[in-house]
Design an enzyme around this catalytic site. Structure first.
Site, PDB file in Angstrom:
ATOM      1  N   HIS A  45       0.853  -1.193   0.000  1.00 26.19           N
ATOM      2  CA  HIS A  45       0.000   0.000   0.000  1.00 26.19           C
ATOM      3  C   HIS A  45       0.884   1.236   0.000  1.00 26.19           C
ATOM      4  CE1 HIS A  45       0.529   0.977   4.346  1.00 26.19           C
ATOM      5  NE2 HIS A  45       0.447  -0.319   4.573  1.00 26.19           N
ATOM      6  N   ASP A  47      -0.288   4.415   0.954  1.00 30.98           N
ATOM      7  CA  ASP A  47      -0.656   5.418   1.964  1.00 30.98           C
ATOM      8  C   ASP A  47       0.094   5.165   3.267  1.00 30.98           C
ATOM      9  OD1 ASP A  47      -2.273   3.050   2.152  1.00 30.98           O
ATOM     10  OD2 ASP A  47      -3.696   4.096   3.445  1.00 30.98           O
ATOM     11  N   ASP A  78       6.490   0.991   7.158  1.00 28.57           N
ATOM     12  CA  ASP A  78       5.082   0.690   6.829  1.00 28.57           C
ATOM     13  C   ASP A  78       4.608   1.603   5.713  1.00 28.57           C
ATOM     14  OD1 ASP A  78       2.429  -0.061   6.879  1.00 28.57           O
ATOM     15  OD2 ASP A  78       1.966   0.962   8.745  1.00 28.57           O
ATOM     16  N   GLU A 112      -5.098   1.471   2.587  1.00 30.31           N
ATOM     17  CA  GLU A 112      -4.983   0.363   3.551  1.00 30.31           C
ATOM     18  C   GLU A 112      -5.104   0.854   4.979  1.00 30.31           C
ATOM     19  OE1 GLU A 112      -3.450  -2.380   6.436  1.00 30.31           O
ATOM     20  OE2 GLU A 112      -2.559  -0.448   5.979  1.00 30.31           O
ATOM     21  N   GLU A 113      -4.496   2.009   5.256  1.00 29.04           N
ATOM     22  CA  GLU A 113      -4.439   2.476   6.654  1.00 29.04           C
ATOM     23  C   GLU A 113      -5.808   2.850   7.216  1.00 29.04           C
ATOM     24  OE1 GLU A 113      -2.060   1.924   8.403  1.00 29.04           O
ATOM     25  OE2 GLU A 113      -0.171   2.096   7.331  1.00 29.04           O
ATOM     26  N   GLU A 140       2.452  -7.008   3.413  1.00 33.78           N
ATOM     27  CA  GLU A 140       3.305  -6.498   4.490  1.00 33.78           C
ATOM     28  C   GLU A 140       3.321  -7.379   5.743  1.00 33.78           C
ATOM     29  OE1 GLU A 140       1.683  -2.876   6.433  1.00 33.78           O
ATOM     30  OE2 GLU A 140      -0.151  -3.421   5.383  1.00 33.78           O
TER      31      GLU A 140
HETATM   32  C1  LIG Z   1     -10.353  -1.711  10.057  1.00 30.35           C
HETATM   33  S1  LIG Z   1      -9.463  -0.376   9.531  1.00 30.35           S
HETATM   34  C2  LIG Z   1      -7.973  -0.456  10.400  1.00 30.35           C
HETATM   35  C3  LIG Z   1      -6.814  -0.808   9.621  1.00 30.35           C
HETATM   36  C4  LIG Z   1      -5.543  -0.693  10.372  1.00 30.35           C
HETATM   37  N1  LIG Z   1      -4.508  -1.263   9.548  1.00 30.35           N
HETATM   38  C5  LIG Z   1      -3.226  -0.957   9.803  1.00 30.35           C
HETATM   39  O1  LIG Z   1      -2.814  -0.405  10.779  1.00 30.35           O
HETATM   40  C6  LIG Z   1      -5.627  -1.374  11.731  1.00 30.35           C
HETATM   41  O2  LIG Z   1      -6.035  -0.710  12.687  1.00 30.35           O
HETATM   42  O3  LIG Z   1      -5.296  -2.555  11.884  1.00 30.35           O
HETATM   43 ZN   LIG Z   2       0.921  -1.155   6.463  1.00 25.98          ZN
HETATM   44 ZN   LIG Z   3      -0.018   0.835   8.963  1.00 26.24          ZN
END
Ligand SMILES: CSCC[C@H](NC=O)C(=O)O
Ligand SMILES: [Zn+2]
Ligand SMILES: [Zn+2]
Length: 373
Positions: A45, A47, A78, A112-113, A140
């Site tokens: 990803h 972002d 990340d 993704e974030e 990742e």
């Molecule tokens: C459900 S949206 C959240 C996505 C986030 N992903 C990476 O950190 C996480 O909190 O795991």
């Molecule tokens: Zn990530």
């Molecule tokens: Zn992340």
């Protein structure tokens, strides 16, 4: 000139000579790719999460490198490192003139974030995605502070739950019966007691890693209007990460039971509710795992297999039936994703390219599988 090609050679001549080196000799011509086989998907990803600049030693978007070789920046772990390592490994393999039976695709996805709902979640349903015919995916992982590398074969299901409690309002000086706060307190106690049980279970068993138990945190409390007004409604928000071996239906019933036990007028709603936990097998029944783990054995590197504690886009890939492994080649590196001063040593970054340069040929050469036809 007899060398492999030099800087003063016309690029077209260099390409021509590279083509000549591919052994397309009958009766077994090495045409390079075999498009009838499923492909390898390298996902990353683009972002990154926000920064609190005042807590950083260096501008998080300057990519500052200190005298020891540490590169500071949001995304160093990340996961801009991985995107660039994929590209550099593929470039290296192409320059060296390699080709493999399976096609390698790279995807660079958004969002993704914030859950991937406008990114990978939609993409996996598109005909353009299906046309890639991905048979296996890399995505990742996390850094490992020790000499070992971590690989993730599953992840916990994210459940964001808001509990709303309603009750009798009134003057803040009175003993009012059946208040929203008392009932919310009961639910919070039940959930935090569960949290403590899971925490102890993790702590008392050295074989369990973080991703193998269910975590929960109380992340928001809302309600109330004034010091002397008992509110008619209050709510609490929880971030649950449910281990992949948990019976999700039974777990949801437990949540409702905790609300019911607190009294009348206590309800819950979901802001995120992932219901498709999947596990990529990590034994020799999975030829992708065999190929992946063999490379680490051959390179004499230690690999630790775990369940990802948070969420990644791998969940969408696994849910449509693509075996996926979460791997970011960072050993001897503290886990600094989403943290201040996120950084990566340049030597670790470069070593990661070497690792992918070994991994990709192995994965892209996995022989035809029943699932390919
Ligand atoms: C459900 S949206 C959240 C996505 C986030 N992903 C990476 O950190 C996480 O909190 O795991
Ligand atoms: Zn990530
Ligand atoms: Zn992340």
């Amino acid at each position: 000139m007899t060398s492999k090609g030099s800087e003063d050679e016309h690029p077209s001549v260099t390409l021509f000579r590279r083509y000549l080196r591919i052994r397309t000799v009958q009766p077994k011509p090495d045409y390079g790719t075999n498009p009838s086989l499923s492909s390898i998907l390298l996902n990353s990803h683009t972002d990154v999460v926000p920064v609190f600049e005042e807590h950083w030693s260096h501008d998080p978007f300057e990519a500052f490198k200190d005298s020891e070789g540490y590169i500071y920046g949001r995304g160093t772990q990340d996961m801009k490192c991985v995107s660039m390592q994929y590209l550099e490994a593929v470039r290296r393999l192409k320059v060296e003139g390699h080709s493999f039976p399976r096609t390698i695709h790279m995807t660079f996805v958004p969002d993704e974030e914030i859950g991937g709902h406008h990114g990978m979640e939609l993409f996996v349903e598109r005909p353009e995605f299906r046309a890639l015919r991905a048979g296996f995916a890399l995505d990742e992982g996390l850094a490992n502070p020790t000499d070992a590398f971590t690989v993730f074969y599953s992840e916990r299901s994210v459940w964001w739950v808001r509990v709303t409690s309603t009750g009798r309002p009134g003057h803040g000086s009175r003993f009012i019966e059946d208040t929203a706060a008392e009932k919310l307190h009961k639910v919070v106690s039940s959930i935090l007691a569960f949290r403590e049980k899971e925490r102890q279970r993790l702590q008392s068993n050295p074989h369990l890693k973080e991703g193998a138990v269910t975590s929960v945190n109380l992340t928001k409390l809302e309600g109330g209007v004034a010091y002397n007004v008992v509110p008619a409604s209050m709510s609490a928000a929880f971030d649950f990460r449910v281990a992949p071996d948990v019976d999700l239906k039974a777990f949801e019933e437990q949540l409702h039971a905790w609300c019911q036990a607190a009294g009348e007028g206590v309800t819950l709603e979901f802001a995120q509710k992932w219901m498709k936990p999947r596990v990529t097998p990590i034994d020799d029944s999975n030829p992708w795992w065999s190929a992946f783990s063999r490379v680490f054995k051959d390179m004499n590197l230690t690999l630790e297999a775990e369940i990802f504690p948070a969420t990644t886009d791998s969940r969408y890939l696994r849910a449509v039936g693509i075996p996926a492994l979460g791997f970011s080649p960072m050993n001897c590196t503290p886990v600094l994703l989403h943290d201040h001063d996120e950084r990566l040593h340049e030597a670790v970054f470069l070593r990661g390219i070497d690792i992918y340069t070994q991994l990709l040929p192995a994965l892209a050469s996995v022989p035809a599988l029943p699932s390919d036809s």
